[in-house]
Design a protein around this motif. Sequence first.
Motif, PDB file in Angstrom:
ATOM      1  N   LEU A 211       0.828  -1.206   0.000  1.00  0.00           N
ATOM      2  CA  LEU A 211       0.000   0.000   0.000  1.00  0.00           C
ATOM      3  C   LEU A 211       0.863   1.256   0.000  1.00  0.00           C
ATOM      4  N   LYS A 212       1.936   1.232   0.759  1.00  0.00           N
ATOM      5  CA  LYS A 212       2.845   2.371   0.791  1.00  0.00           C
ATOM      6  C   LYS A 212       3.479   2.580  -0.576  1.00  0.00           C
ATOM      7  N   ALA A 213       3.820   1.456  -1.247  1.00  0.00           N
ATOM      8  CA  ALA A 213       4.444   1.553  -2.574  1.00  0.00           C
ATOM      9  C   ALA A 213       3.506   2.198  -3.582  1.00  0.00           C
ATOM     10  N   THR A 214       2.203   1.977  -3.434  1.00  0.00           N
ATOM     11  CA  THR A 214       1.246   2.545  -4.390  1.00  0.00           C
ATOM     12  C   THR A 214       1.176   4.066  -4.285  1.00  0.00           C
ATOM     13  N   CYS A 215       1.690   4.622  -3.205  1.00  0.00           N
ATOM     14  CA  CYS A 215       1.646   6.074  -3.013  1.00  0.00           C
ATOM     15  C   CYS A 215       2.817   6.787  -3.680  1.00  0.00           C
ATOM     16  N   THR A 216       3.767   6.031  -4.217  1.00  0.00           N
ATOM     17  CA  THR A 216       4.923   6.634  -4.880  1.00  0.00           C
ATOM     18  C   THR A 216       4.626   6.846  -6.363  1.00  0.00           C
ATOM     19  N   ASP A 217       5.373   7.761  -6.959  1.00  0.00           N
ATOM     20  CA  ASP A 217       5.151   8.080  -8.368  1.00  0.00           C
ATOM     21  C   ASP A 217       5.740   7.038  -9.308  1.00  0.00           C
ATOM     22  N   ARG A 218       6.748   6.288  -8.853  1.00  0.00           N
ATOM     23  CA  ARG A 218       7.490   5.402  -9.750  1.00  0.00           C
ATOM     24  C   ARG A 218       7.170   3.927  -9.559  1.00  0.00           C
ATOM     25  N   VAL A 219       6.205   3.623  -8.678  1.00  0.00           N
ATOM     26  CA  VAL A 219       5.809   2.233  -8.470  1.00  0.00           C
ATOM     27  C   VAL A 219       4.308   2.115  -8.670  1.00  0.00           C
ATOM     28  N   ASN A 220       3.903   1.178  -9.507  1.00  0.00           N
ATOM     29  CA  ASN A 220       2.491   0.952  -9.799  1.00  0.00           C
ATOM     30  C   ASN A 220       2.163  -0.496  -9.455  1.00  0.00           C
ATOM     31  N   VAL A 221       1.392  -0.692  -8.404  1.00  0.00           N
ATOM     32  CA  VAL A 221       0.980  -2.033  -7.983  1.00  0.00           C
ATOM     33  C   VAL A 221      -0.439  -2.278  -8.484  1.00  0.00           C
ATOM     34  N   ARG A 222      -0.580  -3.294  -9.296  1.00  0.00           N
ATOM     35  CA  ARG A 222      -1.903  -3.634  -9.846  1.00  0.00           C
ATOM     36  C   ARG A 222      -2.266  -5.047  -9.423  1.00  0.00           C
ATOM     37  N   ILE A 223      -3.474  -5.219  -8.894  1.00  0.00           N
ATOM     38  CA  ILE A 223      -3.933  -6.525  -8.433  1.00  0.00           C
ATOM     39  C   ILE A 223      -4.788  -7.171  -9.530  1.00  0.00           C
ATOM     40  N   VAL A 224      -4.420  -8.403  -9.890  1.00  0.00           N
ATOM     41  CA  VAL A 224      -5.119  -9.136 -10.941  1.00  0.00           C
ATOM     42  C   VAL A 224      -6.361  -9.789 -10.353  1.00  0.00           C
ATOM     43  N   HIS A 225      -7.465  -9.716 -11.091  1.00  0.00           N
ATOM     44  CA  HIS A 225      -8.739 -10.266 -10.638  1.00  0.00           C
ATOM     45  C   HIS A 225      -8.594 -11.710 -10.174  1.00  0.00           C
ATOM     46  N   LYS A 226      -9.305 -12.041  -9.110  1.00  0.00           N
ATOM     47  CA  LYS A 226      -9.301 -13.407  -8.606  1.00  0.00           C
ATOM     48  C   LYS A 226      -9.867 -14.344  -9.673  1.00  0.00           C
ATOM     49  N   GLY A 227      -9.157 -15.430  -9.913  1.00  0.00           N
ATOM     50  CA  GLY A 227      -9.619 -16.432 -10.875  1.00  0.00           C
ATOM     51  C   GLY A 227      -9.296 -16.111 -12.323  1.00  0.00           C
ATOM     52  N   ALA A 228      -8.593 -15.008 -12.591  1.00  0.00           N
ATOM     53  CA  ALA A 228      -8.248 -14.658 -13.973  1.00  0.00           C
ATOM     54  C   ALA A 228      -7.277 -15.679 -14.552  1.00  0.00           C
ATOM     55  N   MET A 229      -7.390 -15.914 -15.855  1.00  0.00           N
ATOM     56  CA  MET A 229      -6.479 -16.822 -16.537  1.00  0.00           C
ATOM     57  C   MET A 229      -5.158 -16.097 -16.769  1.00  0.00           C
ATOM     58  N   THR A 230      -4.098 -16.599 -16.163  1.00  0.00           N
ATOM     59  CA  THR A 230      -2.788 -15.963 -16.268  1.00  0.00           C
ATOM     60  C   THR A 230      -1.722 -17.021 -16.506  1.00  0.00           C
ATOM     61  N   PRO A 231      -0.544 -16.634 -17.001  1.00  0.00           N
ATOM     62  CA  PRO A 231       0.554 -17.598 -17.151  1.00  0.00           C
ATOM     63  C   PRO A 231       0.915 -18.200 -15.801  1.00  0.00           C
ATOM     64  N   PRO A 232       1.320 -19.471 -15.766  1.00  0.00           N
ATOM     65  CA  PRO A 232       1.641 -20.128 -14.489  1.00  0.00           C
ATOM     66  C   PRO A 232       3.051 -19.867 -14.004  1.00  0.00           C
ATOM     67  N   TYR A 233       3.774 -18.979 -14.670  1.00  0.00           N
ATOM     68  CA  TYR A 233       5.169 -18.732 -14.332  1.00  0.00           C
ATOM     69  C   TYR A 233       5.430 -17.223 -14.304  1.00  0.00           C
ATOM     70  N   PRO A 234       6.477 -16.800 -13.573  1.00  0.00           N
ATOM     71  CA  PRO A 234       6.804 -15.373 -13.493  1.00  0.00           C
ATOM     72  C   PRO A 234       7.362 -14.851 -14.817  1.00  0.00           C
ATOM     73  N   ILE A 235       7.060 -13.589 -15.114  1.00  0.00           N
ATOM     74  CA  ILE A 235       7.589 -12.912 -16.294  1.00  0.00           C
ATOM     75  C   ILE A 235       8.093 -11.536 -15.880  1.00  0.00           C
ATOM     76  N   PHE A 236       9.323 -11.221 -16.280  1.00  0.00           N
ATOM     77  CA  PHE A 236       9.877  -9.881 -16.115  1.00  0.00           C
ATOM     78  C   PHE A 236      10.036  -9.281 -17.512  1.00  0.00           C
ATOM     79  N   HIS A 237       9.666  -8.030 -17.656  1.00  0.00           N
ATOM     80  CA  HIS A 237       9.929  -7.316 -18.898  1.00  0.00           C
ATOM     81  C   HIS A 237      10.703  -6.065 -18.542  1.00  0.00           C
TER      82      HIS A 237
END
Length: 307
Positions: A211-237
């Motif tokens: 929550l504290k991170a969301t208050c900064t200008d350079r960090v954007n924390v987005r929560i993915v909907h529960k049950g959404a179809m997503t890749p089963p592995y981590p991805i960094f871009h």
Amino acid sequence: MSAARKARSESNAPVLRIQASDEQRPAGRLLGDELRYHRERLGYTLADAAAVIRASTSKVSRLERGESPAKPRDVHDLARFYGLTREQQSQLDQLQAQAGNADVYSRFADVTPNFLKRLIRLEGTADKISVFDPRVVPGLLQTEAYARAIVQLMEVDLSDSEIERIVALRMQRQVMLDRGTPMLTVLITEEVLYRAYGTPDEMATQVRYLLKATCTDRVNVRIVHKGAMTPPYPIFHLSFPDGDCQELAYVEHIDGANYVTQKRQLDKYRKLMDNVRANAHDRTQSTKVLEKALTHWEKVTATDPQG
């Protein structure tokens, strides 16, 4: 230039050659490997390269073996001499920057997986990082207690001192965020917020940190909907500030990782990340989801602090 040399120079050389053994060598050696590769690809000798940078052949040899630090001017002069594209020159610049940014991972080399070392180097030179992890809060936003709980679970054969060193590395990676770079977007599935790593009080602290991170200008924390179809592995871009199309993807698996630099594969993983974003709450709603998760852990803490 001979016909054979000209034919080699006109071939489509890869921008950056990723090999399994690369992770075992420091960034200076990687830079030297690239310079030697392009020299040999074009049919030039050590003497040819030495004349370009006004040096001896032994100096060029040491440079290509990563035994001597590379000067930016020498790298740029050789890149022009080899006729490298803007993208190829930028890749060399990144490797040179990484060679000077090796202090973080070198101090933890004995407890750092080889496939992670390159990611740490690249994080230090990126201007934008997007991360999706369906399992845990990504390392760049983990609290110390949360990180320790994960390491203790995954590294059961390590001593307490080794575990503490790995946790220290994770904390050290976050220092760059205090410097205001890079821009960081973190995509977290809602289920992760309720997956306990540590005590309920430690989980509450972790959610407060998000929550504290969301208050900064350079960090954007987005929560993915529960049950959404997503890749089963981590991805960094990751993207870099020094040229067009300067980007790569890092895809982590159980015992290793792939570094993706080819356009077709990059397009694939960029599209996967876009799909994850499309299934994420906006910034305001993500904050509400985080606040709900915090309330949950605070209630659990009030009734059973140790879980």
